[in-house]
Motif scaffolding. Structure first.
Motif, PDB file in Angstrom:
ATOM      1  N   PHE A   1      28.424  60.529 -14.004  1.00 12.21           N
ATOM      2  CA  PHE A   1      28.336  61.461 -12.883  1.00 12.21           C
ATOM      3  C   PHE A   1      26.962  61.565 -12.224  1.00 12.21           C
ATOM      4  O   PHE A   1      26.843  62.149 -11.153  1.00 12.21           O
ATOM      5  N   ALA A   2      25.934  61.011 -12.845  1.00  9.38           N
ATOM      6  CA  ALA A   2      24.591  61.166 -12.275  1.00  9.38           C
ATOM      7  C   ALA A   2      24.479  60.537 -10.886  1.00  9.38           C
ATOM      8  O   ALA A   2      23.684  60.979 -10.060  1.00  9.38           O
ATOM      9  N   GLY A   3      25.284  59.528 -10.623  1.00  9.73           N
ATOM     10  CA  GLY A   3      25.258  58.883  -9.316  1.00  9.73           C
ATOM     11  C   GLY A   3      25.721  59.777  -8.185  1.00  9.73           C
ATOM     12  O   GLY A   3      25.588  59.424  -7.006  1.00  9.73           O
ATOM     13  N   LEU A   4      26.280  60.942  -8.517  1.00  4.46           N
ATOM     14  CA  LEU A   4      26.758  61.852  -7.477  1.00  4.46           C
ATOM     15  C   LEU A   4      25.628  62.672  -6.866  1.00  4.46           C
ATOM     16  O   LEU A   4      25.842  63.408  -5.908  1.00  4.46           O
ATOM     17  N   GLU A   5      24.435  62.578  -7.408  1.00  5.39           N
ATOM     18  CA  GLU A   5      23.297  63.316  -6.868  1.00  5.39           C
ATOM     19  C   GLU A   5      22.684  62.523  -5.708  1.00  5.39           C
ATOM     20  O   GLU A   5      21.586  62.005  -5.790  1.00  5.39           O
ATOM     21  N   TYR A   6      23.437  62.407  -4.631  1.00  3.09           N
ATOM     22  CA  TYR A   6      22.972  61.619  -3.503  1.00  3.09           C
ATOM     23  C   TYR A   6      22.061  62.452  -2.596  1.00  3.09           C
ATOM     24  O   TYR A   6      22.039  63.683  -2.663  1.00  3.09           O
ATOM     25  N   PRO A   7      21.308  61.799  -1.715  1.00  4.73           N
ATOM     26  CA  PRO A   7      20.335  62.512  -0.877  1.00  4.73           C
ATOM     27  C   PRO A   7      20.987  63.515   0.068  1.00  4.73           C
ATOM     28  O   PRO A   7      22.151  63.372   0.451  1.00  4.73           O
ATOM     29  N   ASP A   8      20.222  64.507   0.441  1.00  2.00           N
ATOM     30  CA  ASP A   8      20.679  65.527   1.385  1.00  2.00           C
ATOM     31  C   ASP A   8      20.890  64.885   2.753  1.00  2.00           C
ATOM     32  O   ASP A   8      19.950  64.318   3.327  1.00  2.00           O
ATOM     33  N   PRO A   9      22.124  64.943   3.319  1.00  2.00           N
ATOM     34  CA  PRO A   9      22.365  64.340   4.630  1.00  2.00           C
ATOM     35  C   PRO A   9      21.792  65.163   5.783  1.00  2.00           C
ATOM     36  O   PRO A   9      21.774  64.701   6.926  1.00  2.00           O
ATOM     37  N   GLY A  10      21.353  66.398   5.487  1.00  7.02           N
ATOM     38  CA  GLY A  10      20.771  67.228   6.537  1.00  7.02           C
ATOM     39  C   GLY A  10      21.823  67.867   7.428  1.00  7.02           C
ATOM     40  O   GLY A  10      23.034  67.796   7.170  1.00  7.02           O
ATOM     41  N   ASP A  11      21.371  68.465   8.517  1.00  7.37           N
ATOM     42  CA  ASP A  11      22.266  69.202   9.417  1.00  7.37           C
ATOM     43  C   ASP A  11      23.122  68.291  10.293  1.00  7.37           C
ATOM     44  O   ASP A  11      23.985  68.775  11.013  1.00  7.37           O
ATOM     45  N   ALA A  12      22.871  66.996  10.250  1.00  5.55           N
ATOM     46  CA  ALA A  12      23.653  66.086  11.083  1.00  5.55           C
ATOM     47  C   ALA A  12      25.123  66.063  10.661  1.00  5.55           C
ATOM     48  O   ALA A  12      26.003  65.756  11.469  1.00  5.55           O
ATOM     49  N   VAL A  13      25.375  66.394   9.402  1.00  7.54           N
ATOM     50  CA  VAL A  13      26.746  66.443   8.884  1.00  7.54           C
ATOM     51  C   VAL A  13      27.113  67.898   8.637  1.00  7.54           C
ATOM     52  O   VAL A  13      26.399  68.602   7.918  1.00  7.54           O
ATOM     53  N   PRO A  14      28.199  68.417   9.230  1.00  4.50           N
ATOM     54  CA  PRO A  14      28.588  69.822   9.029  1.00  4.50           C
ATOM     55  C   PRO A  14      28.768  70.136   7.548  1.00  4.50           C
ATOM     56  O   PRO A  14      29.155  69.274   6.755  1.00  4.50           O
ATOM     57  N   TRP A  15      28.527  71.398   7.198  1.00  2.00           N
ATOM     58  CA  TRP A  15      28.577  71.798   5.784  1.00  2.00           C
ATOM     59  C   TRP A  15      29.930  71.513   5.154  1.00  2.00           C
ATOM     60  O   TRP A  15      30.002  71.102   3.986  1.00  2.00           O
ATOM     61  N   ASP A  16      31.033  71.738   5.923  1.00  2.00           N
ATOM     62  CA  ASP A  16      32.351  71.546   5.329  1.00  2.00           C
ATOM     63  C   ASP A  16      32.643  70.075   5.062  1.00  2.00           C
ATOM     64  O   ASP A  16      33.318  69.728   4.074  1.00  2.00           O
TER      65      ASP A  16
END
Length: 230
Positions: A74-89
């Motif tokens: 599961f450690a691979g699920l800690e991907y980088p923050d996509p930022g506000d370009a992608v909606p929270w939902d």
């Protein structure tokens, strides 16, 4: 002088290449192929062709091995923050899909993870940041983030348990359900009867991918309603 039968300080063949990663990789292969019950420290040592005691220098017990497997998978699920370009939902849905895929790739481990509180804690530590990050971007309170994440994870866990027990992409529900509904006494469960008859065999076919997306959309919409109320 070393007595006959005693080991010297030199490692046996294979032990010099032993590492935590090598142990966990072998353990995951055993679990994937044969199930969690097949995993023992002795079996693991035999697979690696090393003395069982040499494993304890890297992982002190089976619980540590299971915790390491959770980290490995599961450690691979800690991907980088996509930022506000992608909606929270959408961020939340992406995190849920990635988590479900990790569970689906290792169903034997999933069953262990979802029934062991300590293993669940190990998984939470390495998987939950993307969920919390998305919900925090939705401007929910700490309590709402915690409860919303738990609700979504509960959905994924429950869905994954059902999926792991079937071990197929679809679940053949229609034939048996149609037969049972047709055999009901007149007037019993009229709404169920109407819906089953309207959908027919094709409409009742259950596909796990579409079922997951439907449930995920429902849960996310519920969280979205909480966001709108704020």
């Amino acid at each position: 002088m070393v007595k006959a039968g005693n080991r010297s300080g030199r490692p046996r063949a294979g032990e010099e290449r032993l590492s935590r990663e090598a142990i966990l990789t072998a353990a995951l292969r055993i679990v994937d192929d044969e199930g969690i019950d097949a995993l023992t420290m002795r079996r693991l040592a035999a697979t690696l062709e090393v003395n069982p005691m040499s494993l304890y220098h890297h992982l002190p017990n089976k619980a540590a091995v299971l915790a390491g497997l959770a980290e490995l998978v599961f450690a691979g699920l800690e991907y980088p923050d996509p930022g506000d370009a992608v909606p929270w939902d959408e961020q939340l849905k992406d995190a849920a899909r990635a988590y479900r895929n990790a569970l689906r790739a290792h169903p034997n481990l999933a069953l262990q993870v979802l029934s062991d509180t300590s293993a669940v804690s190990d998984v939470v530590v390495v998987t939950m940041e993307p969920f919390y990050r998305a919900l925090d971007r939705a401007a929910l309170s700490s309590r709402q983030i915690f409860e919303s994440a738990n609700t979504l994870i509960d959905f994924i866990h429950g869905f994954s348990l059902g999926e792991a027990s079937v071990r197929a992409d679809t679940f053949e529900l229609a034939p048996d359900l149609l037969t049972r509904v047709e055999g009901l006494p007149a007037g019993k469960a009229p709404i169920l009867t109407r819906i089953v008859q309207e959908l027919g065999p094709e409409g009742l076919a259950y596909d796990f991918d579409s079922g997951f997306e439907s449930g995920l959309s429902t849960v996310t919409a519920g969280i979205g309603a909480t966001v709108r109320r704020r």
